[in-house]
Design an enzyme around this catalytic site. Structure first.
Site, PDB file in Angstrom:
ATOM      1  N   HIS A  11      22.138 -31.744 -21.029  1.00  0.00           N
ATOM      2  CA  HIS A  11      23.517 -31.298 -20.814  1.00  0.00           C
ATOM      3  C   HIS A  11      24.296 -32.376 -20.057  1.00  0.00           C
ATOM      4  O   HIS A  11      24.297 -32.396 -18.824  1.00  0.00           O
ATOM      5  CB  HIS A  11      23.528 -29.996 -20.018  1.00  0.00           C
ATOM      6  CG  HIS A  11      22.764 -28.885 -20.672  1.00  0.00           C
ATOM      7  ND1 HIS A  11      21.383 -28.820 -20.671  1.00  0.00           N
ATOM      8  CD2 HIS A  11      23.199 -27.788 -21.356  1.00  0.00           C
ATOM      9  CE1 HIS A  11      20.993 -27.737 -21.309  1.00  0.00           C
ATOM     10  NE2 HIS A  11      22.072 -27.091 -21.739  1.00  0.00           N
ATOM     11  N   HIS A 242      28.755 -30.082 -23.862  1.00  0.00           N
ATOM     12  CA  HIS A 242      28.030 -29.235 -22.918  1.00  0.00           C
ATOM     13  C   HIS A 242      26.512 -29.432 -22.995  1.00  0.00           C
ATOM     14  O   HIS A 242      25.884 -29.788 -22.009  1.00  0.00           O
ATOM     15  CB  HIS A 242      28.342 -27.752 -23.163  1.00  0.00           C
ATOM     16  CG  HIS A 242      27.442 -26.819 -22.401  1.00  0.00           C
ATOM     17  ND1 HIS A 242      27.655 -26.497 -21.083  1.00  0.00           N
ATOM     18  CD2 HIS A 242      26.304 -26.174 -22.775  1.00  0.00           C
ATOM     19  CE1 HIS A 242      26.686 -25.684 -20.666  1.00  0.00           C
ATOM     20  NE2 HIS A 242      25.863 -25.466 -21.673  1.00  0.00           N
ATOM     21  N   GLU A 380      20.286  -4.612  -6.536  1.00  0.00           N
ATOM     22  CA  GLU A 380      18.868  -4.955  -6.651  1.00  0.00           C
ATOM     23  C   GLU A 380      18.652  -6.405  -7.070  1.00  0.00           C
ATOM     24  O   GLU A 380      17.783  -7.096  -6.527  1.00  0.00           O
ATOM     25  CB  GLU A 380      18.161  -4.028  -7.663  1.00  0.00           C
ATOM     26  CG  GLU A 380      18.098  -2.575  -7.259  1.00  0.00           C
ATOM     27  CD  GLU A 380      19.302  -1.772  -7.735  1.00  0.00           C
ATOM     28  OE1 GLU A 380      19.286  -0.536  -7.586  1.00  0.00           O
ATOM     29  OE2 GLU A 380      20.253  -2.389  -8.258  1.00  0.00           O
ATOM     30  N   HIS A 442      14.237   7.633 -14.325  1.00  0.00           N
ATOM     31  CA  HIS A 442      13.744   7.078 -13.067  1.00  0.00           C
ATOM     32  C   HIS A 442      12.219   6.945 -13.027  1.00  0.00           C
ATOM     33  O   HIS A 442      11.669   6.485 -12.027  1.00  0.00           O
ATOM     34  CB  HIS A 442      14.206   7.949 -11.894  1.00  0.00           C
ATOM     35  CG  HIS A 442      15.637   7.731 -11.513  1.00  0.00           C
ATOM     36  ND1 HIS A 442      16.667   7.824 -12.424  1.00  0.00           N
ATOM     37  CD2 HIS A 442      16.218   7.406 -10.324  1.00  0.00           C
ATOM     38  CE1 HIS A 442      17.815   7.580 -11.814  1.00  0.00           C
ATOM     39  NE2 HIS A 442      17.576   7.321 -10.549  1.00  0.00           N
TER      40      HIS A 442
END
Length: 631
Positions: A11, A242, A380, A442
């Site tokens: 890149h 890129h 999280e 869950h």
């Protein structure tokens, strides 16, 4: 540009676009030491946009780091070369963290900045007073982890954190307006950040902006308006620069435009000496600081200083035969061990459910970093990325809690912790259908297998209080391996009736019960199902069928044992049975094709947990019947 061309991949665009900004940063602001890259008070530079790795390798070479040579740069992206396609953490090299998955470096940088504040509080601001700089691109800011991390950084007012935004408005698919129309300034300001806009190719503007950040009272984002592939006549400002080599013809045109009349990898002595001088001045400055403050060290207590307390409480709980959730057992252990001054706890808005916070914890909050517990909020993914930064920074041991099902939100950061060999501990509670009424959304099914498949990650699922203590102890002692500790919501019966001075869980699997001399089968189990396996063993023995029960708290550690030990555990009987409230296919490596695997290969149910176990035939009567049929 030349390294990417030689490697035929890479890149070039971002390194060319951000070279001006990084030049000013290293020349005029960054505190670093090429002769001692691990100097504790160095500024941290994190390349969150890890695809632009040649920018990092170039600057390390030019400023005199021994870790990167010109030959390494020539071997960019080749086997076993430190100049990997994306930066890979190596201690004492100047490569502070592994990046590549976009946004991860931002969360790591927040972890670095939090650690600096904590350490500064412990040692004083004359010994510790450094900053963290993170280079992030449009892609990093699109990733959800960037929102989580930037939000927490703003809340904590991390004034030592500076984000360099490579605002080139180009992504792989083309201009970023194909997918994004965010107002970045309003976004950062809403988080509580300062925001500065500059021309990323104007050295005066770059210098002025960086100068302003040095006295900031909040984290700062500098929006550097840059041109991707800067200097390329035909590919600058385009997606084509890129992620691909620019091509020989274009490179010739670039050399001509930049008046760079040198062969690939050749740097004129005058320019090289100026870069080396930058590195030497930085080293001299760092050395003065080290000499001045070397006598003031922070000596962390080690785990051995808590051994007596741990042994005492283990003996106490042997006398308690009441069912106890292992998440509660974990809390009991943490009440002792939370006094470790380098242990930094936390939870993603589930402290009371994960039992990760004890009476010995003090909250880390804006303006007060004297504590040892972080409220990460419902973030999280950021929590796990931030914990990587905390572990990388110095000698801190971070742990963080959430439900096991939400390990899916954490997985990219857990994988990087394992790759970087960092001691990060994940307290994942509510580890099965045993959580009951909250239902299948869950209830983990495939999560344990997914985590166990990650190289260099120890996944512990303890069966009672004693095993929970042992697993915690192993996690804290595993300096080069992160650990998952999967814990129950529901109370479970103890299976260990005798204490041992040896940590039995360290073998990964061990025998806890033998119901007779002439056994017909081996039953493997973990966590809450180990007590079920013990019950099955006793009931089979009444009918004259004898067995041995194996508790298997950590598969990875068991796999590392000698062939003799593994054969002793698995090879004694023709029939090997596994019992675990998770998906069953993983267990076949231990039970073989002729074994029996009792578990769950479907989504769970919402009901009281005992009824769910019966629904999925994880009860002693059904399992005994199928074992007898097999025998």
């Amino acid at each position: 540009m030349d390294a990417v061309q030689k490697a035929s991949s890479g890149h070039p665009g971002m390194p060319m676009g951000m070279a001006d900004v990084i030049t000013v940063l290293f020349k005029d602001f960054l505190n670093f030491n090429p002769k001692n890259p691990s100097w504790i008070n160095r500024d941290r530079f994190v390349l969150s946009a890890g695809h632009g790795s040649m920018l990092l390798y170039s600057i390390l070479y030019l400023t005199g780091y021994k870790s990167v040579s010109i030959d390494d740069i020539k071997n960019f992206r080749q086997l076993n070369c430190i100049c990997a396609g994306h930066p890979e953490y190596h201690p004492n090299t100047g490569i502070e963290t592994t990046t590549g998955p976009l946004g991860q470096g931002i969360s790591n940088a927040v972890g670095f900045a939090i650690s600096e504040e904590i350490l500064k509080k412990k040692l004083g601001n004359k010994k510790i007073n450094h900053k963290t700089y993170v280079l992030a691109g449009d892609g990093c800011l699109m990733e959800g982890i960037s929102h989580e991390s930037l939000s927490l950084a703003g809340h904590l007012k991390l004034k030592n954190l500076i984000l360099l935004f490579d605002n080139n408005s180009i992504s792989i698919d083309g201009p970023t307006n194909l997918a994004v129309s965010d107002d970045h300034e309003k976004r950062f300001k809403s988080y509580g950040w300062d925001y500065i806009k500059i021309n990323g190719h104007n050295h005066k503007e770059i210098f002025k902006a960086l100068k302003k950040t040095q006295k900031s009272k909040r984290p700062v984002a500098i929006s550097c308006k840059t041109t991707i592939g800067y200097g390329s006549p035909n590919k600058s400002g385009k997606a084509s620069s890129h992620g691909s080599p620019l091509g020989e013809d274009e490179i010739k045109l670039i050399r001509k435009k930049l008046k760079w009349d040198y062969e690939p990898f050749s740097i004129p002595n005058e320019l090289l000496s100026r870069w080396e001088k930058i590195g030497k001045i930085a080293s001299q400055k760092a050395k003065k600081h080290e000499i001045k403050y070397q006598k003031k060290n922070f000596n962390f207590k080690n785990l051995n200083s808590f051994t007596n307390s741990i042994e005492k409480i283990k003996k106490n709980y042997l006398n308690n035969s009441k069912p106890l959730a292992t998440r509660k057992s974990s809390e009991i252990f943490l009440e002792i061990i939370s006094k470790l001054p380098n242990l930094i706890g936390g939870s993603a808005d589930l402290a009371g459910s994960n039992n990760t916070k004890t009476k010995n914890h003090k909250i880390i909050k804006p303006g007060d970093f004297s504590g040892n517990y972080i409220h990460y909020g419902v973030r999280e993914h950021a929590m796990c990325g931030i914990m990587n930064g905390i572990a990388l920074h110095s000698n801190f041991i971070p742990y963080g809690g959430t439900f096991l099902i939400f390990s899916d939100y954490c997985k990219p950061s857990i994988r990087l912790a394992a790759m970087m060999k960092q001691r990060v501990i994940y307290v994942f509670t509510h580890d099965s259908i045993g959580l009951g009424e909250d239902g299948p959304t869950h209830q983990p099914i495939e999560q344990l297998t997914s985590l166990r498949s990650i190289p260099n990650l120890n996944v512990f699922r303890p069966s009672d209080t004693l095993e929970t203590f042992e697993c915690w102890q192993l996690a804290l002692e595993s300096q080069n391996t992160p650990s998952v500790i999967a814990l129950t919501r529901q109370g479970i019966n103890p299976v260990r009736l005798k204490n041992s001075s040896k940590n039995k869980s360290s073998a990964g699997a061990y025998e806890i019960l033998r119901t007779g001399d002439n056994i017909s089968l081996t039953i493997l189990a973990t966590g809450s199902e180990t007590s079920l396996a013990v019950d099955i063993g006793h009931k089979l023995a009444i009918d004259g069928v004898y067995s041995k029960i194996i508790s298997m708290p950590c598969h990875k550690l068991f796999d590392q044992q000698s062939e003799g030990y593994k054969n002793k555990i698995l090879g004694e009987t023709n029939l090997v049975v596994s019992v675990e409230a998770s998906e069953t296919h993983y267990w076949k490596k231990y039970t073989g094709k002729d074994g029996l695997n009792f578990g769950i290969d479907n989504f769970g149910k919402s009901a009281p947990y005992q009824k769910i176990y019966n629904h999925f035939e994880l009860d002693s009567e059904t399992i005994i019947k199928k074992i007898k049929e097999k025998l």
